[in-house]
Scaffold this active site. Structure first.
Site, PDB file in Angstrom:
ATOM      1  N   TYR A 133       0.877  -1.210  -0.002  1.00 42.30           N
ATOM      2  CA  TYR A 133      -0.223   0.028   0.049  1.00 42.30           C
ATOM      3  C   TYR A 133       0.906   1.298   0.065  1.00 42.30           C
ATOM      4  O   TYR A 133       1.842   1.365   0.934  1.00 42.30           O
ATOM      5  CB  TYR A 133      -0.919  -0.230   1.024  1.00 42.30           C
ATOM      6  CG  TYR A 133      -2.254   0.745   1.412  1.00 42.30           C
ATOM      7  CD1 TYR A 133      -2.130   1.936   0.452  1.00 42.30           C
ATOM      8  CD2 TYR A 133      -3.217   0.646   2.098  1.00 42.30           C
ATOM      9  CE1 TYR A 133      -3.338   2.752   0.589  1.00 42.30           C
ATOM     10  CE2 TYR A 133      -4.134   1.335   2.238  1.00 42.30           C
ATOM     11  CZ  TYR A 133      -4.068   2.759   1.360  1.00 42.30           C
ATOM     12  OH  TYR A 133      -5.294   3.418   1.330  1.00 42.30           O
ATOM     13  N   CYS A 134       0.558   2.028  -1.029  1.00 46.10           N
ATOM     14  CA  CYS A 134       1.137   3.426  -1.007  1.00 46.10           C
ATOM     15  C   CYS A 134       2.970   3.163  -1.069  1.00 46.10           C
ATOM     16  O   CYS A 134       3.242   2.425  -1.813  1.00 46.10           O
ATOM     17  CB  CYS A 134       0.868   4.488   0.079  1.00 46.10           C
ATOM     18  SG  CYS A 134       1.468   5.951  -0.165  1.00 46.10           S
TER      19      CYS A 134
END
Length: 632
Positions: free
Chosen positions: A368-369
């Site tokens: 994530y990210c």
């Protein structure tokens, strides 16, 4: 509005407009105060009311004096470093020097446009006549005003002509300043982007909604409560200054492990950098290949486990997946020397621990990210080492690897900004509150000024909102790695240059990645723009699927199917750009999570009984969510 009169001089016309403006301002103040002032037939002011006002004033004075006395005893209050007045003054001076505001031609044009606007708005409220005390003038429809903005959607911004004039003038000036910043030529693209960004910050800060004497809602609340709203607001303000962070929610409403991050599981592995959580299965059969999730280390992992209804973790477990989650430790002095090598090694270690623990050849991974950025580097390292088969698939949530169009965060990565960030470091780590302030600036009206108005000026209590609680639960970052991340990736874009960077002694070449990849982007993402996330598809050698989700960086990811919100787009064609993808994309209502689960089954549909090592507990360290997520 007065009819044009050729006999009048411009000065006379201007004077007439100012007479109207002054009259409207006076009438507005009289109309708002009328319900709270004695009439000719009323009794004298209630002594209790006067005492109430005096008490409010005394409380405000005492709170401020007590706060200043406390801060004098603190060597360096947290808020003074985050809200460095000298730094912001320098940025403002640079902005003024670059903008053509002082040019006579610019000022004349603004003056003429302002006069036209004032006449147009005054005409909407004609015939102007003194209002009856306590009675508002005739309402003007929102669409009748020249400009509309959701910050001024409340009817009170147009019930009184003066406040209509005020916010319409502000919107005109903000629009023209943004036009000026856009039209300036001769600047480097990076400098031009910074100028536009600074213009937006300044215009957002100068909104009349942000000041007590120019916001009709605040004036009305202050009169009605006799100043109690300002007392409560200053309490909120001083509390935030003491903690060095703007509050978005009631900090006492949530507790990690009690009513947030509650999916059952065990911490089964621990290093100085992370804990590994294994969640308990809820189905009789589970997918043979487990899922290992790497959340961003700039936030707490439980964005993916907010509550049972929003939890991606719980949903994935209910879909028959063995789910493992990495919980990063908030940095302190012991992590001062951590670099990208350590995060890549940590991801490989987590993969190997899960493979060994469950006796499986490969795992599915999610990044994530920023953890997705590092996951791409990890996959490249494994590929170079001939160990790519340890990962059955990789899923990227709003992750960037090519930072050539990385959005507004790029405005914080020039040499001056990096030097300033370095000055904020303490014992080798960067306080997470600085990062929170930076992200808040990207959405100032929603994440800063909305709370200034509601909580500081109107004196409202904070809402109990789990997402906002998570957003304020900051983590510290290893300073050395943070500087390298901004300079090597955001500024210099070296991750997409084959072998320009290395991790754990292995050169990184993203073109070696043949692992099947699922790439999710948010259409309205302001942190990792969809166009930037798309660029990952240009650097992979293996199969991939790109999904564009409705909403942004958080809501675009945390969108459970049961909520029935938003939509997502897919396009099976081989297209070369995001624009081409969207032009031929098919829209599907609701969450993309089921699409991801079906894709995962296409990669590997094998299942095994949910027993033995699939049930956490054997040699567990502690219950989920673990100690690291609670460390500050």
């Amino acid at each position: 509005m007065r009819e044009p009169d050729n006999a009048k001089t411009p000065a006379a016309t201007d004077s007439a407009v100012f007479e109207d403006l002054f009259r409207l301002q006076t009438e507005a103040m009289q109309a708002m105060a009328a319900p709270f002032l004695p009439t000719a037939h009323a009794k004298a002011p209630d002594p209790g009311d006067l005492q109430h006002w005096a008490m409010s004033g005394a409380k405000l004075q005492k709170m401020w004096l007590d706060f200043m006395a406390e801060q004098t005893a603190v060597a360096e209050p947290a808020w003074t470093r985050i809200y460095d007045g000298g730094r912001w003054q320098q940025l403002f001076d640079d902005w003024c020097a670059a903008m053509p505001i002082a040019q006579a031609e610019t000022q004349a044009r603004l003056w003429d446009e302002s006069l036209q606007l004032w006449n147009r708005v005054i005409e909407l409220y004609a015939p102007a006549s003194p209002p009856t005390p306590g009675k508002l003038p005739a309402d003007v429809a929102p669409e009748a005003l020249p400009r509309r903005d959701r910050r001024f959607a409340d009817p009170r911004w147009r019930e009184q002509p003066w406040f209509a004039l005020l916010h319409q003038t502000y919107l005109l000036l903000a629009e023209r300043l943004e036009d000026m910043a856009q039209e300036i030529s001769g600047l480097e693209p990076e400098r031009h982007g910074q100028l536009r960004f600074m213009t937006r910050l300044i215009t957002e800060a100068l909104s009349p909604a942000n000041f007590p004497m120019t916001n009709p809602l605040v004036i009305e609340r202050t009169l009605a409560t006799r100043g109690e709203n300002l007392v409560k607001g200053v309490e909120h303000l001083l509390a935030d200054l003491k903690r060095g962070q703007l509050s978005h929610t009631d900090g006492e409403a949530f507790e990690v492990g009690r009513n947030i991050a509650t999916t059952p599981g065990k911490v089964v592995h621990e290093t100085p950098l992370f804990q590994l959580i294994h969640y308990a299965p809820t189905t009789a059969e589970v997918a043979a290949a487990p899922v290992v999730i790497f959340p961003p280390w700039i936030n707490r992992f439980y964005i993916l486990d907010l509550n049972p209804k929003k939890s991606f973790v719980r949903w994935a477990v209910d879909q028959g997946l063995s789910v493992f989650m990495v919980s990063w430790k908030s940095a302190d002095a012991s992590l001062a020397d951590v670099t990208m090598d350590d995060y890549v090694r940590a991801q490989i270690e987590a993969i190997d621990v899960v493979r060994k623990r469950l006796s499986v050849p490969a795992v599915h991974t999610i990044g994530y990210c920023v953890a997705g950025t590092t996951l791409a580097a990890t996959l490249a390292v494994l590929a170079r080492r001939g160990e790519a088969d340890k990962v059955a698939s990789a899923t990227f949530f709003t992750a960037q690897v090519d930072f050539s169009e990385a959005g507004e965060l790029c405005h914080f990565v020039d040499d001056a900004q990096l030097r300033w960030l370095e000055s904020l470091e303490t014992e080798g780590y960067l306080d997470g509150r600085y990062l929170a302030a930076t992200f808040n600036l990207l959405r100032g009206p929603d994440l800063i000024w909305n709370y200034v108005i509601n909580n500081y000026l109107l004196g409202e209590e904070y809402p109990a909102f789990d997402l906002l609680y998570w957003n304020g639960d900051t983590t510290n970052l290893p300073a050395r790695w943070h500087r390298a991340y901004l300079s090597d990736l955001y500024r210099d874009n070296q991750l997409v240059v084959p072998d320009a960077l290395s991790a754990d002694g292995t050169p990184i070449d993203l073109h070696r990645i043949t692992t099947p990849c699922y790439i999710q982007a948010g259409r309205e993402d302001h942190i990792a723009p969809a166009g930037s996330v798309w660029k990952l598809t240009r650097h992979l050698a293996g199969p991939w699927k790109f999904v564009l989700a409705g909403s942004g960086h958080i809501a675009g990811v945390v969108n459970p199917p049961a909520a029935g919100k938003y939509q997502y787009w897919t396009n099976p064609s081989d297209v070369a750009s995001l624009e081409a993808f969207f032009a031929g994309a098919q829209e599907t209502k609701g969450s993309w999570w089921p699409d991801w689960r079906a894709w995962l089954a296409d990669v590997d549909a094998k299942t095994v009984p949910a027993k033995g090592a699939r049930v956490p507990g054997r040699n567990a360290i502690e219950d989920a969510p673990g100690r690291y997520v609670r460390m500050r």
